[in-house]
Scaffold this motif. Structure first.
Motif, mmCIF file in Angstrom:
data_model
loop_
_atom_site.group_PDB
_atom_site.id
_atom_site.type_symbol
_atom_site.label_atom_id
_atom_site.label_comp_id
_atom_site.label_asym_id
_atom_site.label_seq_id
_atom_site.Cartn_x
_atom_site.Cartn_y
_atom_site.Cartn_z
ATOM 1 N N PHE A 74 37.994 50.949 59.628
ATOM 2 C CA PHE A 74 39.282 51.125 60.308
ATOM 3 C C PHE A 74 39.342 52.518 60.904
ATOM 4 C CE2 PHE A 74 43.898 50.472 60.531
ATOM 5 C CZ PHE A 74 43.940 49.099 60.710
ATOM 6 N N ASP A 132 46.118 48.060 67.087
ATOM 7 C CA ASP A 132 46.087 47.332 65.811
ATOM 8 C C ASP A 132 46.175 48.305 64.638
ATOM 9 O OD1 ASP A 132 45.823 44.932 67.123
ATOM 10 O OD2 ASP A 132 43.631 44.887 66.984
ATOM 11 N N PHE A 166 35.490 49.190 74.112
ATOM 12 C CA PHE A 166 35.350 48.189 75.175
ATOM 13 C C PHE A 166 35.307 48.806 76.574
ATOM 14 C CE2 PHE A 166 36.384 44.513 72.392
ATOM 15 C CZ PHE A 166 35.458 43.622 72.907
ATOM 16 N N PHE A 219 25.697 48.201 75.675
ATOM 17 C CA PHE A 219 26.696 49.066 75.062
ATOM 18 C C PHE A 219 27.931 48.355 74.520
ATOM 19 C CE2 PHE A 219 24.510 52.929 75.415
ATOM 20 C CZ PHE A 219 25.263 53.889 74.733
ATOM 21 N N TYR A 220 27.813 47.083 74.206
ATOM 22 C CA TYR A 220 28.847 46.446 73.395
ATOM 23 C C TYR A 220 28.412 46.719 71.963
ATOM 24 C CZ TYR A 220 30.928 44.261 77.459
ATOM 25 O OH TYR A 220 31.556 44.064 78.657
ATOM 26 N N LEU A 221 28.963 47.777 71.393
ATOM 27 C CA LEU A 221 28.406 48.375 70.171
ATOM 28 C C LEU A 221 28.680 47.553 68.913
ATOM 29 C CD1 LEU A 221 29.392 51.965 71.225
ATOM 30 C CD2 LEU A 221 27.054 51.097 71.068
ATOM 31 N N ASP A 270 30.102 48.033 66.223
ATOM 32 C CA ASP A 270 31.412 48.096 65.551
ATOM 33 C C ASP A 270 32.427 47.128 66.149
ATOM 34 O OD1 ASP A 270 30.873 49.878 63.553
ATOM 35 O OD2 ASP A 270 31.292 51.642 64.764
ATOM 36 N N LEU A 271 32.113 46.570 67.306
ATOM 37 C CA LEU A 271 33.032 45.605 67.915
ATOM 38 C C LEU A 271 32.894 44.243 67.230
ATOM 39 C CD1 LEU A 271 32.496 46.448 71.690
ATOM 40 C CD2 LEU A 271 34.596 46.812 70.400
ATOM 41 N N TYR A 288 33.128 38.711 70.073
ATOM 42 C CA TYR A 288 33.147 39.222 71.449
ATOM 43 C C TYR A 288 31.773 39.742 71.870
ATOM 44 C CZ TYR A 288 38.131 38.605 71.133
ATOM 45 O OH TYR A 288 39.371 38.038 70.975
ATOM 46 N N ASP A 345 43.666 43.916 69.735
ATOM 47 C CA ASP A 345 43.362 44.767 70.888
ATOM 48 C C ASP A 345 42.048 44.362 71.549
ATOM 49 O OD1 ASP A 345 45.546 46.439 70.425
ATOM 50 O OD2 ASP A 345 44.418 47.696 69.054
ATOM 51 N N GLY A 346 41.089 43.994 70.715
ATOM 52 C CA GLY A 346 39.751 43.661 71.226
ATOM 53 C C GLY A 346 39.814 42.540 72.235
ATOM 54 N N PHE A 378 38.338 42.625 75.969
ATOM 55 C CA PHE A 378 37.227 41.715 76.253
ATOM 56 C C PHE A 378 37.529 40.897 77.503
ATOM 57 C CE2 PHE A 378 35.734 37.317 76.066
ATOM 58 C CZ PHE A 378 34.367 37.522 76.154
ATOM 59 N N ARG A 436 34.104 41.706 59.769
ATOM 60 C CA ARG A 436 33.826 43.081 60.195
ATOM 61 C C ARG A 436 34.225 43.219 61.673
ATOM 62 N NH1 ARG A 436 30.502 47.664 59.267
ATOM 63 N NH2 ARG A 436 29.826 48.364 61.312
ATOM 64 N N GLY A 437 35.014 44.192 61.953
ATOM 65 C CA GLY A 437 35.428 44.392 63.348
ATOM 66 C C GLY A 437 36.787 43.802 63.658
ATOM 67 N N ARG A 457 40.249 44.422 63.031
ATOM 68 C CA ARG A 457 41.160 45.425 62.437
ATOM 69 C C ARG A 457 42.490 44.791 62.037
ATOM 70 N NH1 ARG A 457 36.411 47.691 63.110
ATOM 71 N NH2 ARG A 457 35.921 47.887 65.297
#
Lengths: 373, 422
Positions: free
Chosen positions: A63, A93, A328, B109-111, B113-114, B118, B144-145, B149, B366-367, B369
């Motif tokens: 987080f 979030d 993103f 570069f879609y890392l 942690d995302l 997505y 938010d993701g 996306f 994971r990812g 939030r």
């Protein structure tokens, strides 16, 4: 009028006698003007060194470290019975979940959660304006004092002046008319936010005069060596030591596109708008957008223009770990920057006090690559 | 030896196969044979899913990429083909192809942690393995993701993007705001597709959705029975796909009629997923791992069943056909996952009582939030009700974030506790 010296500024001599009580906030979309008009002094908290891992059991380890650091900081305040009234914003979030935890564990005298649309359309602005009115009413109820149009007008003027002075100072810095590091410049923003604006604007005015005086005194013909010009982009700058490190390694930061950097002062509120709440709503929704907002795309286009116009040599993406909106934005922006032949570096912040050796090495290598590239 | 030429060839073949509409008919026929002993509802989903992709590649109607919380009712009324990249990612993971797309996304570069859903979807469009959208429509529910996306998708394909952005607060003003936003969406799509938006068609779609809704409610009621007549593991897979993507369509109604018959039959015959249930679990979060893993088998080993999932509840009221947009706005705005966490907690507490739950498992994607950030607080509330809750860290798609040993240890410890309760 007594002209304040640079050392006065360095020693942070701020007139404390008319200091208003603090109201804390964490997001740059918090309408500081409404807080000021309610008789509070806004104070943006960026609790560096407040161990985010202590908040893991209340949120999640994967987080945002900013949110977790805020929680750790607030829990310590709660323990010390030193909680301050607070405004949180539904800006991501992370903040949404922070408010949930805050509301449950940290109930303080005043905590308000302000909704924030992602769009800039007229209907979204109206909706945001309604939210601002509710905040205003809550503050009036809390303080027992009316927030008048005059008070709002005064706050708008003071904040506009603050932002204008910051912009002027930064332009002088960018053009190297004055000798001021980006590190020293960026320190002024949080300092100014939490100070009486009237006094701080006065200090800034004098500061600029002093810096210009110093600049004219020095040998104007001496040309500075060409330094790699950099643009930084991301969400919140946690540790200004990063800026210092970049400058120490010879980088020149033209723009720090962060919510507590360039984005803070680049826009101003329309003072001609008779409806002050309308002016505030418009300003916050239409200002240079953070990666969470839909208009972030326009900001990215503007950054590309700046890169071209200012002959930027390299871009550093500096994001807080686990920040999805900023993560993103990287793929497409990086691709466009790459097509322009500009190298970029990706760094992540975690609210730790130190800049790690690894980060320092990467910055050094990046700057060397630019110099020899 | 340089394998880059081989890799390029492989990429081209995969991309060509993905773009060839006939691939999906073949896949469907193969699936019908391979899964011939499966439930009818599963085969129905397979047909629905493959047909949707085939139609999209044949460009039979405008193709709209969308997210799971955009009401499909409206998309069917707009007469477009909805494509759900998040759910396609899950399907891709279930056939072992996720890493192929994740690699592509991460190299762009879609890392890591995302959210992996997505990342897979990004890898899929970067590898040209999804039908190109004409338009992109999504809601900012629940994360938010999702917004970023879908915005990236619209920029990648140079097509327009409409974001449905509900307010945080649920009140009269925010309901009006959202209703107007949905109304403007109808016009927005019409302008871009040269198709007339028909209010009558919209009402028909909502009527179909109302019928499906009643059947889902019936199924959910049947699921209160012990032994549990429906596998929660399946509810989180193909049934979830239909739940998000079929409401408002004839096919959706047909699917729920079939599913309802299957569940009814199980209840009538006293059959359950496990006939001697030792414990009943509530699954929290709208997803589960879609690659091979030991979770389901471990639950079965402990005679434990996923009796219900928080995502499967019907939280929205029946649509009033006289005010169609208002009904959809209510559905979006009252989503238990939106707004403050108290709303989600209240709905979970209701489900615990209704489904006689012994313990809850929160799958910590994971990812994610928005969901994981609320898990500790949910656990705190459940603790007050003496309901054990396991926060199970994992990843629905990216198997690299899955540790079998750790999952087994944590799950078994939890199952020991809840099985001792009974």
């Amino acid at each position: 009028m007594t002209l304040l010296t640079l050392s006065d500024i360095d020693n942070k001599i701020i007139n404390k006698k008319d200091q208003q009580p603090f109201m804390t906030f964490f997001c740059s979309y918090t309408p500081e003007e409404i807080i000021m008009a309610s008789g509070f002094q806004p104070k943006r908290v960026i609790p560096l060194g407040s161990d985010p891992s202590l908040a893991n059991s209340f949120l999640d380890s994967n987080f945002c470290p900013y949110v977790r650091s805020i929680l750790t900081w607030a829990m310590n305040l709660k323990q010390d019975k030193a909680m301050l009234p607070t405004v949180l914003v539904n800006s991501c979030d992370g903040m949404r979940r922070l408010y949930d935890v805050w509301n449950y564990y940290l109930k303080n005298s005043f905590v308000y959660f302000l909704d924030l649309p992602r769009k800039q359309e007229p209907a979204s602005k109206e909706q945001f304006k309604l939210s601002l009115y509710r905040l205003k009413e809550s503050l009036e109820e809390f303080t027992g004092k009316k927030i008048t149009e005059e008070k709002l007008d005064m706050a708008i003027q003071q904040n506009n002046e603050f932002r204008t002075l910051l912009e002027k100072l930064d332009q002088l810095r960018q053009n190297q008319t004055i000798d001021l590091s980006s590190y020293d410049f960026l320190k002024l923003i949080p300092e100014g936010i939490q100070s009486s604006k009237r006094d701080y604007n006065h200090y800034l005015d004098n500061y600029i005069v002093e810096l210009l005086k110093k600049a004219t005194e020095r040998d104007q013909r001496r040309k500075k060596a060409k330094l790699p010009h950099l643009l930084l982009t991301g969400t919140v700058l946690d540790n200004l030591e990063l800026i210092k490190t970049i400058e120490e390694y010879g980088g020149f930061i033209d723009i720090a596109d962060h919510c507590n950097g360039w984005r803070y002062y680049v826009n101003k509120i329309d003072e001609q708008e008779p409806d002050k709440m309308e002016a505030i709503a418009k300003f916050y929704l239409e200002k240079t957008a953070c990666p969470r907002m839909l208009a972030s795309e326009e900001r990215e286009e503007r950054l590309l223009e700046i890169i071209r116009a200012r002959n930027i040599d390299g871009v550093i993406f500096y994001n807080q770990k686990f920040c999805d909106p900023s993560l993103f934005q990287i793929p497409l922006l990086r691709e466009k920057i790459k097509l322009m032949g500009i190298p970029s570096l990706f760094l992540e912040g975690d609210f730790s006090l130190d800049i790690s050796g690894q980060v320092k090495t990467r910055i050094q290598a990046f700057l060397e690559a630019i110099e020899f590239g | 030896m340089d394998n880059s030429n081989n890799d390029d060839l492989k990429d081209k073949i995969i991309s060509l196969l993905a773009q060839y509409p006939f691939t999906y008919s073949l896949f469907q026929n193969f699936g019908n044979f391979y899964f011939r002993k499966s439930d009818r509802s599963f085969l129905f989903w397979l047909q629905f899913f493959t047909q949707q992709l085939e139609n999209a590649y044949q460009r039979k109607k405008p193709v709209v990429w969308t997210n799971i919380f955009t009401p499909s009712e409206l998309l069917y009324a707009l007469d477009v083909i909805p494509i759900y990249p998040e759910m396609i990612s899950a399907s891709v993971a279930s056939i072992g192809l996720a890493n192929y797309f994740i690699e592509k996304a991460e190299s762009n570069f879609y890392l890591p942690d995302l959210c992996s859903f997505y990342r897979v979807a990004s890898g899929m469009y970067l590898r040209n393995c999804l039908p190109k959208p004409d338009l992109v429509i999504s809601t900012s529910l629940l994360c938010d993701g999702s917004v970023r996306f879908f915005q990236n998708v619209s920029r990648y394909y140079h097509c327009d993007y409409f974001l449905i952005d509900p307010s945080y607060e649920e009140n009269e003003k925010s309901l009006i705001y959202l209703t107007r936003e949905l109304e403007s969406l109808g016009k927005w799509v019409s302008e871009r597709t040269d198709r007339e938006f028909s209010l009558n068609t919209f009402r028909n779609c909502l009527a179909l959705a109302n019928e499906s809704r009643l059947i889902i409610q019936k199924i959910n009621q049947l699921r209160e029975n012990s032994p549990a007549p429906l596998s929660g593991w399946n509810a989180l897979a193909y049934q979830l796909y239909m739940y998000f993507s079929s409401l408002g369509s004839e096919a959706g109604l047909e699917f729920y009629e079939i599913l309802s018959q299957e569940v009814e039959k199980h209840v009538a015959q006293g059959e359950g997923v496990i006939n001697q249930e030792k414990a009943r679990v509530l699954w929290l979060h709208q997803l589960r791992p879609y690659y091979p893993n030991i979770i389901w088998q471990t639950l079965l080993d402990y005679d434990t069943v996923i009796a219900f999932e928080e995502i499967s509840q019907v939280w929205w009221p029946e649509y009033n056909l006289a005010e169609p947009f208002l009904g959809l706005a209510k559905k979006i705005l009252t989503n238990p996952g939106a707004g403050p966490i108290n709303r989600r907690i209240s709905s979970i507490l209701n489900l615990i009582e209704k489904y006689h739950i012994d313990g809850a498992i929160h799958f910590n994607q994971r990812g994610c939030r928005q969901s994981c950030g609320g898990a500790p607080l949910i656990k705190e509330f459940l603790k007050m009700k003496k309901i054990p809750m396991l926060i199970l860290d994992g990843d629905g798609i990216d198997a690299r974030n899955y540790s079998e040993g750790q999952t087994r240890t944590r799950l078994e410890a939890f199952l020991e506790i809840i099985s001792q309760k009974n």
